[in-house]
Design an enzyme around this catalytic site. Structure first.
Site, PDB file in Angstrom:
ATOM      1  N   VAL A 137      -3.550  -9.439  -6.101  1.00 40.40           N
ATOM      2  CA  VAL A 137      -2.309  -8.777  -5.705  1.00 40.40           C
ATOM      3  C   VAL A 137      -1.943  -9.206  -4.286  1.00 40.40           C
ATOM      4  O   VAL A 137      -2.780  -9.150  -3.384  1.00 40.40           O
ATOM      5  CB  VAL A 137      -2.433  -7.250  -5.781  1.00 40.40           C
ATOM      6  CG1 VAL A 137      -1.122  -6.593  -5.394  1.00 40.40           C
ATOM      7  CG2 VAL A 137      -2.855  -6.823  -7.177  1.00 40.40           C
TER       8      VAL A 137
ATOM      9  N   ASP B 244      -8.513   2.803 -17.972  1.00 42.52           N
ATOM     10  CA  ASP B 244      -9.292   2.313 -16.832  1.00 42.52           C
ATOM     11  C   ASP B 244      -8.925   3.118 -15.589  1.00 42.52           C
ATOM     12  O   ASP B 244      -8.695   2.560 -14.516  1.00 42.52           O
ATOM     13  CB  ASP B 244      -9.046   0.815 -16.626  1.00 42.52           C
ATOM     14  CG  ASP B 244     -10.137   0.168 -15.766  1.00 42.52           C
ATOM     15  OD1 ASP B 244     -11.204   0.793 -15.597  1.00 42.52           O
ATOM     16  OD2 ASP B 244      -9.908  -0.952 -15.263  1.00 42.52           O
TER      17      ASP B 244
END
Ligand code: NAG
Ligand code: NAG
Ligand code: NAG
Length: 542
Positions: free
Chosen positions: A232, A355
């Site tokens: 990211v 998750d």
């Protein structure tokens, strides 16, 4: 007309005055018909629906065997009606009368008469005055249409089914490649992408996908995070680009997947492109792009400088109002994900995150949470077959896995079980937040849940702790001196129950936080007094 018929009857009766009653009845049955009888007249009737013949003459038919007959003809643009009495046993224009037993005159077309030619006969008085077209024609036309359409429909179904099977097959192939860790070759990825474009254009929720061949003008800044499948970056969206103008983003986050991680990008893109996912507590998605030159796939989202919740908790101690904000917004985000209706009440596909952990939750500048990283998320629509669900297997991060997920014994037939596993993980995150809240007394260094285990515990060691020992993160007695924390801990305890069915829903946790809002205000006061007023404790103990 009744008068005519009446007089005809009495003429008959006078003539045959001597016959007996039964014979008279039989005779009445064979009374001469009253029929419209104008021979050929022009008409405005166009041969459709029902018509009334424009004939003012009603005659007593000359013979008892006679029935009423109407014929409609079309010569060029002139329409005519024949209205006659006719011996039912004899042909008319070479045609045998077939329907004289009817009580209504229902037109049938006869071919080979040199013009458009419809005929009907019937045996009720004046029954050839009201004419009915088409009933037969219509059903014939319908039959013809059906016969010609059915093969087309069958073909369409076959084509669609085989196309769908082909898609599923390609997806499975891609997925099993992923599982085996094989890189996907470019041609494969490309083929699936072409496939996608077809489906995207037909789906209504694909409004966020950047179909423009023109890519957004983006300048990558620094690497801010590294996940399982992607990195990211913080990035700048250059001024004047349409997205920044519309939605007010200048700094954005770019999640970059290499070509091998196509499946993960695709899954996350599909989750995000459901417009119903939009929520304050879900990461705001802007668009997805394929960057052919760099051989990368991008997801472009909002950027939150405070970073993820785990980082935030490592570096910050929170107070009760912060805890309330973080916890309730987290529960709201998960509840929205799981919900099967949008705030407006429309149907929405529920989504399981699968998750949930503190590093997959971002902290916004107002100290509320938003969920991110939907790479493993699953759309719980009814189209999912048990087979497909089973294929998706045991996923997530071992440390946060619910006992039934560790055991691979999740009930795949009930979509609720995926939500229940999410709620377990959420409980661990709530515990993490509390462990860094100054309302519990002495605050220790940040530790993840099951912090006694090494950095990336494997499924087996988690099984020992969570299943064999039924272990959960510790909630010391000192924590529950604070009424709010006590209530959150009670919820956490229910959320990480060994029995998935016994767990609270995220919606319920969110509502409980909502009920605690009054503590928020009172505890501000208690902070300044450095002790909790007794009446709050009493309210809580009820
Ligand atoms: C009607 O037609 C049948 C058969 O052609 C014939 O036997 C009968 O006499 C006819 N009736 C009259 C009243 O002409
Ligand atoms: C149609 O009717 C009109 C008048 O009613 C007549 O002059 C014309 O000849 C007719 N045409 C045909 C083809 O019968
Ligand atoms: C009409 O009805 C009579 C008596 O029921 C029967 O004998 C005759 O065959 C019928 N005709 C047709 C064309 O159905």
């Amino acid at each position: 007309m009744e008068l005519l018929r009446f007089s005809a009857f009495w003429c008959g009766a006078i003539l045959f005055g001597s016959i007996q009653l039964e014979e008279a009845e039989a005779y009445i049955m064979r009374l001469p018909r009253l029929c419209k009888f104008c021979d050929i007249r022009a008409t405005s009737c166009t041969g459709k629906g029902s018509c009334k013949v424009e004939c003012e003459i009603t005659s007593i038919c000359p013979n008892n065997e006679d029935v009423c007959v109407s014929i409609w003809r079309r010569k060029d643009d002139n329409f005519t009606f024949d209205t006659v009495c006719h011996n039912r046993s004899q042909k008319l224009y070479g045609l045998v009368l077939e329907d004289y037993n009817n009580s209504k005159c229902e037109m049938k077309e006869r071919k080979g008469m040199g013009s458009e030619f419809f005929i009907c006969s019937c045996s009720e008085d004046e029954c050839n005055e009201h004419i009915f077209f088409n009933s037969n024609m219509d059903s014939q036309v319908v039959a013809v249409i059906l016969v010609s359409l059915v093969p087309l429909l069958v073909m369409a179904v076959v084509v669609i089914t085989s196309f769908y099977c082909f898609r599923v097959y390609r997806q499975r192939q891609a997925r099993s490649r992923r599982k085996r860790g094989l890189p996907m070759d470019f041609s494969d990825a490309h083929a699936i992408m072409i496939d996608d474009e077809g489906s995207d254009s037909s789906s209504t929720h694909a409004n966020n996908l950047n179909h423009n061949t023109e890519l957004l003008p983006i300048e990558l800044d620094v690497l801010v995070g590294k996940g399982r499948f992607a990195e990211v970056y913080k990035a700048k969206l250059k001024q004047g680009s349409s997205v920044s103008e519309e939605q007010g983003f200048e700094t954005v986050a770019i999640k970059i997947f290499q070509y091998e991680e196509y499946a993960s990008w695709k899954n996350e893109k599909e989750i995000f492109s459901d417009a119903d996912l939009r929520h304050d507590n879900v990461l705001h998605f802007l668009t997805a792009e394929e960057r052919k030159v760099q051989r990368q796939f991008w997801l472009i989202t909002a950027y939150h400088p405070r970073g993820n919740l785990q980082e935030f908790l490592i570096h910050h101690i929170v107070d009760w109002p912060d805890l309330w904000l973080l916890g309730s917004s987290l529960a709201l985000g998960v509840a929205h994900l799981h919900s099967d209706h949008s705030p407006g009440g429309r149907y929405k596909v529920p989504i399981a995150h699968r998750d949930i952990k503190s590093s997959n939750i971002l902290v916004k500048s107002d100290l509320t949470c938003c969920l991110c990283d939907f790479g493993l998320a699953l759309r719980l629509d009814n189209a999912l077959s048990v087979d497909e669900l089973a294929n998706s297997g045991q996923v997530g991060t071992a440390r946060y896995m619910a006992p039934e997920v560790l055991e691979s014994r999740i009930n795949l037939e009930n979509i609720e079980s995926f939500k229940q596993a999410d709620v377990y993980s959420m409980a661990l995150v709530l515990w993490e937040i509390i462990s860094r809240c100054n309302a519990i007394g002495e605050v220790k260094e940040y530790e993840p849940p099951f912090g006694n285990l090494r950095e990336h515990p494997c499924v087996e060691s988690m099984k020992d702790s969570v299943l064999r020992d039924r272990g959960r993160p510790e909630i010391p007695d000192s924590w529950i001196n604070h009424p709010g924390i006590q209530m959150v801990c009670a919820s956490i305890d229910e959320c990480w129950d060994h029995d998935p069915e016994a767990r609270l829903t995220a919606q319920c946790v969110a509502e409980r936080f909502d009920d605690m809002e009054y503590l928020d205000k009172l505890s501000d006061r208690s902070d300044s007094e450095e002790k909790i007023p007794e009446e709050i404790l009493m309210v809580d103990e009820k």
